[in-house]
Design a protein around this motif. Sequence first.
Motif, short mmCIF file in Angstrom:
data_model
loop_
_atom_site.label_atom_id
_atom_site.label_comp_id
_atom_site.label_asym_id
_atom_site.label_seq_id
_atom_site.Cartn_x
_atom_site.Cartn_y
_atom_site.Cartn_z
N UNK A 45 0.84 -1.21 0.00
CA UNK A 45 0.00 0.00 0.00
C UNK A 45 0.87 1.26 0.00
N UNK A 46 1.98 1.20 0.74
CA UNK A 46 2.87 2.38 0.80
C UNK A 46 3.44 2.67 -0.59
N UNK A 47 3.79 1.61 -1.33
CA UNK A 47 4.32 1.81 -2.68
C UNK A 47 3.24 2.34 -3.61
N UNK A 48 2.03 1.80 -3.46
CA UNK A 48 0.93 2.27 -4.32
C UNK A 48 0.58 3.72 -4.04
N UNK A 49 0.70 4.11 -2.77
CA UNK A 49 0.41 5.50 -2.41
C UNK A 49 1.39 6.46 -3.07
N UNK A 50 2.51 5.93 -3.54
CA UNK A 50 3.50 6.77 -4.22
C UNK A 50 3.25 6.81 -5.73
N UNK A 51 2.12 6.28 -6.15
CA UNK A 51 1.73 6.40 -7.55
C UNK A 51 2.22 5.28 -8.44
N UNK A 52 2.73 4.20 -7.86
CA UNK A 52 3.20 3.08 -8.69
C UNK A 52 2.02 2.19 -9.05
N UNK A 53 2.12 1.46 -10.17
CA UNK A 53 1.01 0.59 -10.56
C UNK A 53 0.78 -0.50 -9.51
N UNK A 54 -0.47 -0.92 -9.34
CA UNK A 54 -0.74 -1.99 -8.37
C UNK A 54 -0.22 -3.33 -8.86
N UNK A 55 -0.32 -4.33 -7.99
CA UNK A 55 0.12 -5.68 -8.36
C UNK A 55 -0.71 -6.23 -9.52
N UNK A 56 -0.08 -7.12 -10.27
CA UNK A 56 -0.83 -7.88 -11.26
C UNK A 56 -1.83 -8.74 -10.49
N UNK A 57 -3.11 -8.75 -10.88
CA UNK A 57 -4.04 -9.60 -10.14
C UNK A 57 -3.60 -11.05 -10.21
N UNK A 58 -3.78 -11.79 -9.13
CA UNK A 58 -3.35 -13.19 -9.11
C UNK A 58 -3.96 -13.94 -10.29
N UNK A 59 -3.09 -14.60 -11.03
CA UNK A 59 -3.57 -15.40 -12.16
C UNK A 59 -3.74 -14.61 -13.44
N UNK A 60 -3.45 -13.30 -13.42
CA UNK A 60 -3.71 -12.51 -14.63
C UNK A 60 -2.46 -12.14 -15.39
N UNK A 61 -2.62 -11.84 -16.66
CA UNK A 61 -1.58 -11.24 -17.48
C UNK A 61 -0.37 -12.09 -17.72
N UNK A 62 -0.52 -13.41 -17.85
CA UNK A 62 0.66 -14.25 -18.05
C UNK A 62 0.29 -15.50 -18.82
N UNK A 63 1.30 -16.11 -19.39
CA UNK A 63 1.06 -17.28 -20.23
C UNK A 63 1.26 -18.58 -19.48
N UNK A 64 1.03 -18.58 -18.18
CA UNK A 64 1.26 -19.84 -17.46
C UNK A 64 0.16 -20.85 -17.79
N UNK A 65 0.44 -22.08 -17.41
CA UNK A 65 -0.46 -23.15 -17.86
C UNK A 65 -1.60 -23.42 -16.90
N UNK A 66 -1.52 -22.93 -15.69
CA UNK A 66 -2.58 -23.26 -14.74
C UNK A 66 -2.72 -22.16 -13.72
N UNK A 67 -3.23 -21.04 -14.11
CA UNK A 67 -3.34 -19.93 -13.18
C UNK A 67 -4.34 -20.21 -12.07
N UNK A 68 -5.17 -21.24 -12.24
CA UNK A 68 -6.17 -21.52 -11.21
C UNK A 68 -5.53 -21.79 -9.87
N UNK A 69 -4.29 -22.29 -9.86
CA UNK A 69 -3.64 -22.58 -8.60
C UNK A 69 -3.19 -21.34 -7.87
N UNK A 70 -3.20 -20.21 -8.53
CA UNK A 70 -2.66 -19.00 -7.94
C UNK A 70 -3.75 -18.17 -7.28
N UNK A 71 -4.60 -18.83 -6.58
CA UNK A 71 -5.68 -18.13 -5.89
C UNK A 71 -5.74 -18.61 -4.46
N UNK A 72 -6.53 -17.95 -3.68
CA UNK A 72 -6.69 -18.36 -2.29
C UNK A 72 -7.44 -19.69 -2.26
N UNK A 73 -6.76 -20.71 -1.80
CA UNK A 73 -7.35 -22.05 -1.85
C UNK A 73 -7.85 -22.51 -0.49
N UNK A 74 -7.93 -21.58 0.47
CA UNK A 74 -8.39 -22.02 1.78
C UNK A 74 -9.85 -22.40 1.73
#
Length: 302
Positions: A273-302
């Motif tokens: 949050x401190x970095x974002x408050x300085x005007x930097x772009x936020x994190x890539x959403x989990x599972x987004x913007x990439x060519x991986x083969x199974x982004x479904x695993x990159x989510x909260x699995x609890x």
Amino acid sequence: MAARRRAPAKRRARAARAPAGAQRPRRPTLAVWKFASCDGCQLTLLSCEDELLTLAGRVDIAYFLEASRGTVGGPYDVSLVEGSITTAHDAERIRQVRRASRFLVTIGACATAGGIQTLRNFQDVDEFTRAVYARPDYIKTLATSTPISAHVKVDFELQGCPINKAQLLEVLGAHLQGRAPQVRNHSVCVECKRRGTVCVMVARGTPCLGPVTHAGCGAICPAYDRGCYGCYGPMESPNTASLTGWWRHLGVPDAAIARAYRGINGHREPFRKAAEALGTPPEVPAGGGVSDDATAGDTDAR
Ligand code: SF4
Ligand code: SF4
């Protein structure tokens, strides 16, 4: 008739306590797991030199590939988990570890905050893989590096890069004694004061993350005239807005302040949050913007 000799007093007392045929109580089993990491936190366990034999006498080290040839199957009483989740395979594996563990402790910045690997969370991971690998098409990775707690329930998080040996022993000792671990979560500044180090930020104008960083390193960097890099992650209730003001006052550009927050522990909310408050772009959403083969695993699995 010959008189029967009496057993020594100590043995008689033991016999009175333990019913005939009773077995020695089972020692708790300990497992140590590695995910995306450098092994430094596991080595902290091996660096416990003076205490290691005592520890080995109190627990059965059932699974620790870094240190032993043999392994024993689970379930395990305590699991220490090092490393972040960066592949779909590891996202599945941590669920198996969770199922096999009664008490799961994450150790280190990688496991508790995603580690240095979270640099990808703020950029295009395809760009990284193209820059690093001759055959990026062989690389199967998630868009983000995430802490273990983003995937399974964690019972205790031990911060640091690498973790502090005394804090690790405290966590293990507390578990053996059935009490809550006492790991202080004040700032590195307190450690500086304790060792009598002159403040590099006040005395020399050197930017330092110590006021918002969790104690544990012993304030090594300020002791050698360097500012704190934030290796132990955010302390409890860090005042990042105030620290950002101090760094600006020292003439540090906003982009450089944001980069400092986005180091080893950049995924942790206060630093993110401190970095974002300085005007930097936020994190890539989990599972987004990439060519991986199974982004479904990159989510909260609890
Ligand atoms: S937290 Fe630091 S020392 Fe521990 S595994 Fe990650 S990079 Fe290595
Ligand atoms: S040198 Fe850094 S950690 Fe030490 S007292 Fe100053 S601001 Fe705090």
